[in-house]
Design a protein around this motif. Structure first.
Motif, PDB file in Angstrom:
ATOM      1  N   PRO A 129     -29.733 -17.722  -9.734  1.00 54.89           N
ATOM      2  CA  PRO A 129     -30.624 -17.102  -9.497  1.00 54.89           C
ATOM      3  C   PRO A 129     -30.579 -16.707  -8.560  1.00 54.89           C
ATOM      4  O   PRO A 129     -29.664 -17.459  -7.562  1.00 54.89           O
ATOM      5  CB  PRO A 129     -31.614 -17.567  -9.417  1.00 54.89           C
ATOM      6  CG  PRO A 129     -31.258 -19.916  -9.804  1.00 54.89           C
ATOM      7  CD  PRO A 129     -29.970 -19.110 -10.695  1.00 54.89           C
ATOM      8  N   SER A 135     -33.338 -11.562  -9.782  1.00 54.75           N
ATOM      9  CA  SER A 135     -31.648 -11.398 -10.055  1.00 54.75           C
ATOM     10  C   SER A 135     -31.080 -12.879 -10.083  1.00 54.75           C
ATOM     11  O   SER A 135     -31.127 -13.692  -9.356  1.00 54.75           O
ATOM     12  CB  SER A 135     -31.559  -9.875  -8.163  1.00 54.75           C
ATOM     13  OG  SER A 135     -32.111  -8.890  -7.616  1.00 54.75           O
ATOM     14  N   VAL A 136     -29.232 -12.245 -10.821  1.00 52.76           N
ATOM     15  CA  VAL A 136     -29.145 -13.416 -10.477  1.00 52.76           C
ATOM     16  C   VAL A 136     -27.627 -13.167  -9.779  1.00 52.76           C
ATOM     17  O   VAL A 136     -27.474 -12.038 -10.131  1.00 52.76           O
ATOM     18  CB  VAL A 136     -28.879 -13.938 -12.176  1.00 52.76           C
ATOM     19  CG1 VAL A 136     -29.861 -14.456 -12.551  1.00 52.76           C
ATOM     20  CG2 VAL A 136     -27.951 -12.220 -12.894  1.00 52.76           C
ATOM     21  N   ASP A 157     -32.343  -9.471 -13.419  1.00 53.95           N
ATOM     22  CA  ASP A 157     -32.406 -10.799 -14.207  1.00 53.95           C
ATOM     23  C   ASP A 157     -32.700  -9.540 -15.594  1.00 53.95           C
ATOM     24  O   ASP A 157     -33.410  -8.659 -15.809  1.00 53.95           O
ATOM     25  CB  ASP A 157     -32.790 -11.699 -13.951  1.00 53.95           C
ATOM     26  CG  ASP A 157     -32.481 -12.806 -14.791  1.00 53.95           C
ATOM     27  OD1 ASP A 157     -31.847 -12.505 -15.711  1.00 53.95           O
ATOM     28  OD2 ASP A 157     -33.242 -14.032 -14.628  1.00 53.95           O
TER      29      ASP A 157
END
Length: 277
Positions: A129, A135-136, A157
């Protein structure tokens, strides 16, 4: 201490270094993408002693006149074996195996506030993460960002599926729609022997100016004329355990012989000192 004992002691110290190299190879025989290392020995400087009373009798001699007395042996270099390891299927979406012998993934590593690019064959990737948003980022098992063509590969994500295609594209699926989140930046090592091992199964570029190279002579973008990688698979270590065991036995024997030389030299000196006129 006699010259014979000095030679044996110096060689034993270098043999210990070779044992360390062998032990490291054996310990990494199951490490994904690991490249075995090989120790090469060379003779230390030797002294030339001229002992021919009648040099004219040495006409036609193929070797130099006299006796050459060395000072033992040392590790001339420790080189990496860049041969391709076996590729095994894992059925894990983020596992990738490079198909090119000298192809490498690019990894961004930060050490002591210094960021540099390193290179690895280990294609076991993970998603981490990104702080501050939903977001990743594609990373290694240690959390180091995997570099794409435009830097670290970061995407939103909440996707349903992810796949890494043979051309290096990272594709995610959301509600039946697919999108390309990024493309892996795969490079080819034109001169892999120049790469410097840094540990953690990675390599980096040394000071190329000192070696007389420019970066284009060492690395280039991997050609796109075919499949770059195989997804759902990993490249195994190229360590040959049978070869390492043979090297281990031979090195241990050499160590024992040199140790015996010191013992025999000490005994001989004791006998000489005990002589009475």
């Amino acid at each position: 201490m006699s010259r014979m004992m000095i030679q044996a002691a110096v060689t034993m110290n270098q043999l210990q270094n070779k044992l360390d190299v062998i032990g490291n190879n054996m310990a990494n025989s199951q490490t994904t993408g690991y490249k075995a290392r090989e120790a090469q020995f060379s003779s230390l400087l030797f002294q030339q002693m001229d002992n021919l009373n009648t040099p004219e009798n040495a006409e036609g001699r193929l070797t130099p006149d006299g006796i050459r007395i060395g000072a033992g042996a040392r590790l001339g270099s420790i080189n990496s074996n860049f041969g391709q390891g076996n590729i095994v299927t894992t059925d894990r979406a983020l596992d990738t195996a490079l198909l090119g012998r000298n192809h490498y993934f690019q990894i961004q590593v930060t050490t002591n506030d210094v960021t540099e690019t390193r290179y690895t064959k280990d294609g076991a990737f993970y998603l981490s993460p990104v702080e501050g948003n939903q977001s990743v980022m594609l990373t290694t098992s240690d959390g180091n960002p995997v570099l794409g063509e435009n830097g670290p590969i970061i995407f939103a994500d909440g996707f349903d599926n992810i796949d890494i295609r043979e051309n290096g594209q990272v594709v995610v699926e959301r509600a039946g729609q697919t999108e390309v989140a990024g493309t892996l930046a795969v490079v080819e090592a034109v001169r892999p022997e120049v790469l410097e091992a840094t540990g953690e199964n990675m390599f980096r570029l040394p000071d190329l100016n000192a070696l007389g190279y420019n970066i284009n002579e060492v690395l280039r973008q991997a050609p796109q004329n075919g499949a770059l990688l195989q997804s759902n698979a990993l490249e195994q270590s190229n360590v040959d355990l049978s070869k390492e065991m043979t090297e281990l036995i031979m090195t241990q024997r050499s160590y024992q012989f040199n140790s015996r030389t010191i013992s025999m030299g000490d005994q001989m000196m004791g006998l000489v000192n005990s002589l009475r006129s």
